[in-house]
Design a protein around this motif. Structure first.
Motif, PDB file in Angstrom:
ATOM      1  N   PRO A 147       5.352  11.611  -1.692  1.00 35.92           N
ATOM      2  CA  PRO A 147       4.034  12.303  -1.451  1.00 35.92           C
ATOM      3  C   PRO A 147       2.851  11.275  -1.813  1.00 35.92           C
ATOM      4  N   LEU A 148       3.067  10.286  -2.456  1.00 37.73           N
ATOM      5  CA  LEU A 148       2.151   9.282  -2.715  1.00 37.73           C
ATOM      6  C   LEU A 148       1.741   8.467  -1.551  1.00 37.73           C
ATOM      7  N   TYR A 149       2.814   8.335  -0.352  1.00 37.97           N
ATOM      8  CA  TYR A 149       2.512   7.499   0.457  1.00 37.97           C
ATOM      9  C   TYR A 149       1.403   7.668   1.386  1.00 37.97           C
ATOM     10  N   GLY A 150       0.706   6.497   1.537  1.00 38.81           N
ATOM     11  CA  GLY A 150      -0.550   6.673   2.611  1.00 38.81           C
ATOM     12  C   GLY A 150      -1.977   6.878   1.453  1.00 38.81           C
ATOM     13  N   GLY A 152      -4.652   5.893  -0.900  1.00 38.94           N
ATOM     14  CA  GLY A 152      -5.508   4.757  -1.691  1.00 38.94           C
ATOM     15  C   GLY A 152      -5.708   3.657  -0.381  1.00 38.94           C
ATOM     16  N   THR A 153      -5.809   2.670  -0.908  1.00 40.79           N
ATOM     17  CA  THR A 153      -6.110   1.412   0.007  1.00 40.79           C
ATOM     18  C   THR A 153      -4.945   0.856   0.640  1.00 40.79           C
ATOM     19  N   GLU A 154      -4.853   0.835   1.979  1.00 42.81           N
ATOM     20  CA  GLU A 154      -3.756  -0.037   2.470  1.00 42.81           C
ATOM     21  C   GLU A 154      -3.696  -1.354   2.224  1.00 42.81           C
ATOM     22  N   ILE A 155      -2.594  -1.978   1.928  1.00 41.33           N
ATOM     23  CA  ILE A 155      -2.747  -3.486   1.476  1.00 41.33           C
ATOM     24  C   ILE A 155      -1.846  -4.209   2.898  1.00 41.33           C
ATOM     25  N   GLU A 156      -0.843  -3.685   3.221  1.00 42.69           N
ATOM     26  CA  GLU A 156      -0.134  -4.200   4.223  1.00 42.69           C
ATOM     27  C   GLU A 156       0.891  -3.144   4.861  1.00 42.69           C
ATOM     28  N   LYS A 157       1.602  -3.116   5.800  1.00 40.43           N
ATOM     29  CA  LYS A 157       2.256  -2.020   6.301  1.00 40.43           C
ATOM     30  C   LYS A 157       3.093  -1.359   5.165  1.00 40.43           C
ATOM     31  N   ASP A 158       2.951  -0.095   4.956  1.00 38.76           N
ATOM     32  CA  ASP A 158       3.637   0.586   4.020  1.00 38.76           C
ATOM     33  C   ASP A 158       3.328   0.451   2.649  1.00 38.76           C
ATOM     34  N   MET A 159       2.381  -0.448   2.151  1.00 33.62           N
ATOM     35  CA  MET A 159       1.805  -0.801   1.014  1.00 33.62           C
ATOM     36  C   MET A 159       0.435  -0.375   0.697  1.00 33.62           C
ATOM     37  N   PHE A 160       0.312   0.339  -0.423  1.00 31.67           N
ATOM     38  CA  PHE A 160      -0.994   0.863  -0.754  1.00 31.67           C
ATOM     39  C   PHE A 160      -1.185   0.690  -2.191  1.00 31.67           C
ATOM     40  N   GLU A 161      -2.616   0.518  -2.529  1.00 28.65           N
ATOM     41  CA  GLU A 161      -3.145   0.546  -4.172  1.00 28.65           C
ATOM     42  C   GLU A 161      -3.949   1.730  -4.165  1.00 28.65           C
ATOM     43  N   ASN A 163      -5.239   4.095  -7.327  1.00 26.95           N
ATOM     44  CA  ASN A 163      -5.677   4.176  -8.903  1.00 26.95           C
ATOM     45  C   ASN A 163      -5.102   2.966  -9.468  1.00 26.95           C
ATOM     46  N   GLY A 164      -5.113   1.869  -8.905  1.00 31.77           N
ATOM     47  CA  GLY A 164      -4.660   0.820  -9.584  1.00 31.77           C
ATOM     48  C   GLY A 164      -3.367   0.345  -9.431  1.00 31.77           C
ATOM     49  N   HIS A 165      -2.628   1.262  -9.347  1.00 26.41           N
ATOM     50  CA  HIS A 165      -0.962   0.978  -8.798  1.00 26.41           C
ATOM     51  C   HIS A 165      -0.780   0.356  -7.600  1.00 26.41           C
ATOM     52  N   ILE A 166       0.051  -0.465  -7.260  1.00 26.55           N
ATOM     53  CA  ILE A 166       0.457  -1.079  -5.960  1.00 26.55           C
ATOM     54  C   ILE A 166       1.885  -0.539  -5.684  1.00 26.55           C
ATOM     55  N   ARG A 167       2.121  -0.082  -4.626  1.00 25.87           N
ATOM     56  CA  ARG A 167       3.498   0.259  -4.299  1.00 25.87           C
ATOM     57  C   ARG A 167       3.647  -0.108  -2.822  1.00 25.87           C
ATOM     58  N   HIS A 168       4.822  -0.582  -2.632  1.00 19.42           N
ATOM     59  CA  HIS A 168       5.538  -0.611  -1.377  1.00 19.42           C
ATOM     60  C   HIS A 168       6.495   0.329  -1.184  1.00 19.42           C
ATOM     61  N   PHE A 169       6.114   1.035  -0.095  1.00 22.81           N
ATOM     62  CA  PHE A 169       7.142   2.229   0.218  1.00 22.81           C
ATOM     63  C   PHE A 169       8.259   1.757   0.960  1.00 22.81           C
ATOM     64  N   PHE A 170       9.742   2.001   0.612  1.00 26.73           N
ATOM     65  CA  PHE A 170      10.694   1.582   1.883  1.00 26.73           C
ATOM     66  C   PHE A 170      11.156   2.615   2.621  1.00 26.73           C
ATOM     67  N   SER A 171      11.488   2.321   3.907  1.00 28.21           N
ATOM     68  CA  SER A 171      12.360   3.093   4.602  1.00 28.21           C
ATOM     69  C   SER A 171      13.906   2.510   4.842  1.00 28.21           C
ATOM     70  N   GLU A 172      14.635   3.433   4.974  1.00 30.17           N
ATOM     71  CA  GLU A 172      15.893   2.838   5.115  1.00 30.17           C
ATOM     72  C   GLU A 172      16.198   1.628   6.151  1.00 30.17           C
ATOM     73  N   GLU A 173      15.383   1.661   7.208  1.00 29.18           N
ATOM     74  CA  GLU A 173      15.237   0.615   8.138  1.00 29.18           C
ATOM     75  C   GLU A 173      14.963  -0.780   7.450  1.00 29.18           C
ATOM     76  N   TYR A 174      13.718  -0.548   6.598  1.00 25.61           N
ATOM     77  CA  TYR A 174      13.218  -1.770   5.895  1.00 25.61           C
ATOM     78  C   TYR A 174      14.409  -2.278   4.788  1.00 25.61           C
ATOM     79  N   ALA A 175      14.891  -1.269   4.182  1.00 25.10           N
ATOM     80  CA  ALA A 175      15.775  -1.722   3.137  1.00 25.10           C
ATOM     81  C   ALA A 175      16.948  -2.612   3.843  1.00 25.10           C
ATOM     82  N   ALA A 201      10.235  10.735  -3.468  1.00 22.34           N
ATOM     83  CA  ALA A 201      11.284  10.548  -2.353  1.00 22.34           C
ATOM     84  C   ALA A 201      11.735   9.242  -2.586  1.00 22.34           C
ATOM     85  N   PHE A 202      12.960   9.031  -2.359  1.00 18.72           N
ATOM     86  CA  PHE A 202      13.368   7.462  -2.564  1.00 18.72           C
ATOM     87  C   PHE A 202      14.390   7.043  -1.457  1.00 18.72           C
TER      88      PHE A 202
END
Ligand SMILES: C[S@@+](CC[C@H](N)C(=O)[O-])C[C@H]1O[C@@H](n2cnc3c(N)ncnc32)[C@H](O)[C@@H]1O
Length: 211
Positions: A147-150, A152-161, A163-175, A201-202
């Motif tokens: 649910p948090l995907y997208g 905040g601010t996009e840093i690079e593909k699938d990665m967002f900041e 509320n201060g937290h940086i998260r790089h969301f994985f797809s199965e293909e990326y893993a 989601a994980f």
């Protein structure tokens, strides 16, 4: 970009993730069933150590590490005098200070999804280096269905900041792309679960180092 170490130290000072982390997790149970007895394990991003103590009680030898010295100091106090459980501060975005082929398993629950693609790929190379041949890499990351995907601010593909937290969301293909040529994938799956009380989601993977 916010200073992630400060942010995590604050979270661990406020104990905002402790409330939800009193028992070993279902991922711990799953991993503990498959790794060999008396494994030497490196845990990356151990947080409050709820899975670390599970591995130690299962008679594995653990180096449990985290960026936050607040978390590490609290864990040292809480779990003192357990000879097969050592807590150490470590920033996994830096080269790992361990020897080649040192560990039977590396365990990372919700801690490999904070880095750019370039840094993530370096971390996976380092993980491969310090694992023994056939050693296990076991991780869960937040996925692109979270649910948090997208937000905040996009840093690079699938990665967002957000509320201060940086998260790089994985797809199965990326893993899979991180693991290919270095690891034999035994399991890779996606799903939904509540993490720290929030619907999430994980992508989960268990693989073994090819050497
Ligand atoms: C969401 S918590 C997960 C904690 C624990 N593994 C769990 O499943 O409850 C993420 C942890 O990763 C740590 N972390 C963040 N960046 C890190 C880095 N660069 N190196 C090591 N640990 C890091 C944080 O301090 C935090 O304790």
């Amino acid at each position: 970009m916010h200073d992630q170490k400060k942010l995590w130290n604050k979270a661990h000072e406020q104990e905002s993730i402790h409330h939800y982390s009193t028992q070993p997790t279902s991922f711990f149970e799953e991993v503990n069933k498959i790794i060999p007895p008396a494994s030497r394990i490196l845990e990356l991003g151990c947080g409050v150590g709820n899975d670390s103590i599970g591995f130690a009680e299962a008679q594995h030898t653990l180096i449990a590490t985290d960026l936050s010295e607040v978390a590490i100091n609290k864990n040292k106090e809480r779990f003192k005098n357990i000879p097969n459980l050592n807590f150490e501060t470590l920033d996994m975005s830096e080269p790992l200070r361990f020897h080649d082929n040192e560990f039977d398993a590396i365990y990372a629950r919700l801690s490999l999804h904070y880095f750019t693609n370039e840094v993530t790929r370096k971390i996976f190379s380092e993980i491969h280096r310090v694992l023994k041949p056939n050693g296990y890499l076991c991780f869960i990351c937040k996925s692109t269905n979270d649910p948090l995907y997208g937000k905040g601010t996009e840093i690079e593909k699938d990665m967002f900041e957000h509320n201060g937290h940086i998260r790089h969301f994985f797809s199965e293909e990326y893993a899979k792309s991180l693991l290919e040529n270095k690891f034999k994938i035994e399991k890779i799956e996606s799903g939904d679960e509540k993490f720290y009380g929030n619907n999430s989601a994980f992508v989960k993977s268990i693989s073994r180092a090819i050497k």
